[in-house]
Design a protein around this motif. Structure first.
Motif, PDB file in Angstrom:
ATOM      1  N   VAL A   1      -8.354   4.073  -2.978  1.00  0.00           N
ATOM      2  CA  VAL A   1      -8.520   3.353  -4.244  1.00  0.00           C
ATOM      3  C   VAL A   1      -7.956   1.944  -4.068  1.00  0.00           C
ATOM      4  CG1 VAL A   1      -8.562   5.410  -5.698  1.00  0.00           C
ATOM      5  CG2 VAL A   1      -6.372   4.357  -5.176  1.00  0.00           C
ATOM      6  N   PHE A   2      -8.724   0.966  -4.498  1.00  0.00           N
ATOM      7  CA  PHE A   2      -8.344  -0.440  -4.347  1.00  0.00           C
ATOM      8  C   PHE A   2      -8.967  -1.236  -5.477  1.00  0.00           C
ATOM      9  CE2 PHE A   2     -12.207   0.381  -2.055  1.00  0.00           C
ATOM     10  CZ  PHE A   2     -13.044  -0.661  -2.414  1.00  0.00           C
ATOM     11  N   GLY A   3      -8.470  -2.428  -5.696  1.00  0.00           N
ATOM     12  CA  GLY A   3      -8.983  -3.307  -6.743  1.00  0.00           C
ATOM     13  C   GLY A   3      -9.446  -4.629  -6.163  1.00  0.00           C
TER      14      GLY A   3
ATOM     15  N   GLY B   1      -6.302  -4.307  -1.961  1.00  0.00           N
ATOM     16  CA  GLY B   1      -7.567  -4.555  -1.278  1.00  0.00           C
ATOM     17  C   GLY B   1      -7.713  -5.914  -0.632  1.00  0.00           C
ATOM     18  N   HIS B   2      -6.935  -6.885  -1.062  1.00  0.00           N
ATOM     19  CA  HIS B   2      -7.087  -8.237  -0.506  1.00  0.00           C
ATOM     20  C   HIS B   2      -6.780  -8.284   0.983  1.00  0.00           C
ATOM     21  CE1 HIS B   2      -2.876  -7.910  -1.599  1.00  0.00           C
ATOM     22  NE2 HIS B   2      -2.589  -8.985  -0.865  1.00  0.00           N
ATOM     23  N   THR B   3      -5.884  -7.422   1.461  1.00  0.00           N
ATOM     24  CA  THR B   3      -5.522  -7.431   2.882  1.00  0.00           C
ATOM     25  C   THR B   3      -6.629  -6.843   3.763  1.00  0.00           C
ATOM     26  OG1 THR B   3      -4.335  -5.338   2.601  1.00  0.00           O
ATOM     27  CG2 THR B   3      -3.037  -7.377   2.447  1.00  0.00           C
ATOM     28  N   TYR B   4      -7.616  -6.189   3.145  1.00  0.00           N
ATOM     29  CA  TYR B   4      -8.780  -5.663   3.873  1.00  0.00           C
ATOM     30  C   TYR B   4     -10.056  -6.405   3.480  1.00  0.00           C
ATOM     31  CZ  TYR B   4      -6.058  -1.973   5.970  1.00  0.00           C
ATOM     32  OH  TYR B   4      -5.142  -1.281   6.727  1.00  0.00           O
ATOM     33  N   ARG B   5      -9.894  -7.582   2.875  1.00  0.00           N
ATOM     34  CA  ARG B   5     -11.015  -8.474   2.538  1.00  0.00           C
ATOM     35  C   ARG B   5     -12.153  -7.751   1.790  1.00  0.00           C
ATOM     36  NH1 ARG B   5      -9.539  -9.697   7.821  1.00  0.00           N
ATOM     37  NH2 ARG B   5     -11.424  -8.829   8.722  1.00  0.00           N
TER      38      ARG B   5
ATOM     39  N   GLU C   1       0.845  -1.190   0.000  1.00  0.00           N
ATOM     40  CA  GLU C   1       0.000   0.000   0.000  1.00  0.00           C
ATOM     41  C   GLU C   1       0.875   1.231   0.000  1.00  0.00           C
ATOM     42  OE1 GLU C   1      -1.336   0.665   4.495  1.00  0.00           O
ATOM     43  OE2 GLU C   1      -2.017  -1.268   3.700  1.00  0.00           O
ATOM     44  N   LYS C   2       0.272   2.357  -0.360  1.00  0.00           N
ATOM     45  CA  LYS C   2       1.026   3.593  -0.472  1.00  0.00           C
ATOM     46  C   LYS C   2       0.063   4.763  -0.294  1.00  0.00           C
ATOM     47  CE  LYS C   2       4.152   3.692  -3.742  1.00  0.00           C
ATOM     48  NZ  LYS C   2       4.889   3.833  -5.012  1.00  0.00           N
ATOM     49  N   GLU C   3       0.519   5.802   0.385  1.00  0.00           N
ATOM     50  CA  GLU C   3      -0.243   7.044   0.481  1.00  0.00           C
ATOM     51  C   GLU C   3       0.454   8.098  -0.352  1.00  0.00           C
ATOM     52  OE1 GLU C   3      -1.683   8.600   4.223  1.00  0.00           O
ATOM     53  OE2 GLU C   3      -1.907   6.566   5.007  1.00  0.00           O
ATOM     54  N   LEU C   4      -0.328   8.810  -1.141  1.00  0.00           N
ATOM     55  CA  LEU C   4       0.191   9.857  -2.012  1.00  0.00           C
ATOM     56  C   LEU C   4      -0.423  11.197  -1.630  1.00  0.00           C
ATOM     57  CD1 LEU C   4      -0.451   8.103  -5.455  1.00  0.00           C
ATOM     58  CD2 LEU C   4       1.658   8.032  -4.115  1.00  0.00           C
ATOM     59  N   LEU C   5       0.324  12.259  -1.850  1.00  0.00           N
ATOM     60  CA  LEU C   5      -0.200  13.612  -1.739  1.00  0.00           C
ATOM     61  C   LEU C   5      -0.140  14.201  -3.138  1.00  0.00           C
ATOM     62  CD1 LEU C   5      -1.267  15.878   0.074  1.00  0.00           C
ATOM     63  CD2 LEU C   5       1.116  16.616   0.383  1.00  0.00           C
TER      64      LEU C   5
ATOM     65  N   LEU D   1     -14.340  -2.287   6.038  1.00  0.00           N
ATOM     66  CA  LEU D   1     -13.021  -2.276   6.690  1.00  0.00           C
ATOM     67  C   LEU D   1     -12.082  -1.265   6.059  1.00  0.00           C
ATOM     68  CD1 LEU D   1     -12.016  -6.006   7.374  1.00  0.00           C
ATOM     69  CD2 LEU D   1     -12.319  -4.188   9.049  1.00  0.00           C
ATOM     70  N   VAL D   2     -12.004  -1.270   4.743  1.00  0.00           N
ATOM     71  CA  VAL D   2     -11.082  -0.366   4.062  1.00  0.00           C
ATOM     72  C   VAL D   2     -11.553   1.081   4.182  1.00  0.00           C
ATOM     73  CG1 VAL D   2     -12.005  -0.469   1.689  1.00  0.00           C
ATOM     74  CG2 VAL D   2      -9.554  -0.203   2.064  1.00  0.00           C
ATOM     75  N   ALA D   3     -12.853   1.311   4.137  1.00  0.00           N
ATOM     76  CA  ALA D   3     -13.375   2.674   4.284  1.00  0.00           C
ATOM     77  C   ALA D   3     -13.123   3.206   5.692  1.00  0.00           C
ATOM     78  CB  ALA D   3     -14.858   2.717   3.941  1.00  0.00           C
TER      79      ALA D   3
END
Length: 156
Positions: A107-109, A82-86, A67-71, A93-95
């Motif tokens: 953003v996730f797939g 997204g798989h790590t947040y089921r 995962e990565k956070e961007l500015l 969970l991801v939200a």
């Protein structure tokens, strides 16, 4: 500024290239499965600004983060596969983690199902799959005058 968000390319460079040609993005976010497709995309667009995370079908020794956070444009975007947040079981969970992190968009797939909505001040986006199975879709994030807008699109 326009960001092209794609995931789950699974070797389909043709639709990935078509999305880049159609949208002419300032930056591409590739959410994994298969990260090497993003690297191959650079062969066609050497100046392409590309951010990537690995998915569940990618190797752990490949040097890409989970995962990565961007500015970007003053907005914080959290990208992951997204798989790590089921996420196949739902997006709660991801939200919730995105709210805890205080990002403007997550953003996730992984699911191959596009979705995009604004929940309060949080954008939640899954661009679906650019692989074409079941259909080739991608996401767009547009940043302008301090605002952020998101949507998904289909390659026909």
């Amino acid at each position: 500024m326009k960001l092209l968000v794609c995931s789950d390319s699974h070797g389909n460079l043709e639709d990935l290239r078509q999305a880049v040609e159609r949208e002419q993005p300032d930056q591409v976010l590739h959410l994994g499965d298969v990260v090497w497709d993003g690297q191959r995309l650079r062969e066609f667009y050497p100046g392409l600004v590309l951010e990537q995370v690995r998915g569940n079908c990618d190797g752990y020794g490949d040097g890409f983060p989970e995962e990565k956070e961007l500015l970007v444009g003053g907005k914080r975007i959290w990208m992951l596969h997204g798989h790590t947040y089921r996420v196949k079981l739902g997006v709660s969970l991801v939200a919730e983690e995105a709210r805890v992190r205080g990002v403007d968009a997550v953003v996730f797939g992984h699911t191959h199902q596009p979705l995009c909505y604004l929940d309060g001040n949080l954008w939640v986006m899954n661009p679906g799959t650019i692989s074409g199975f079941p259909k080739a879709t991608y996401g767009l994030i547009e940043l302008k005058d301090g605002s952020i807008n998101c949507r998904t699109a289909e390659i026909k």
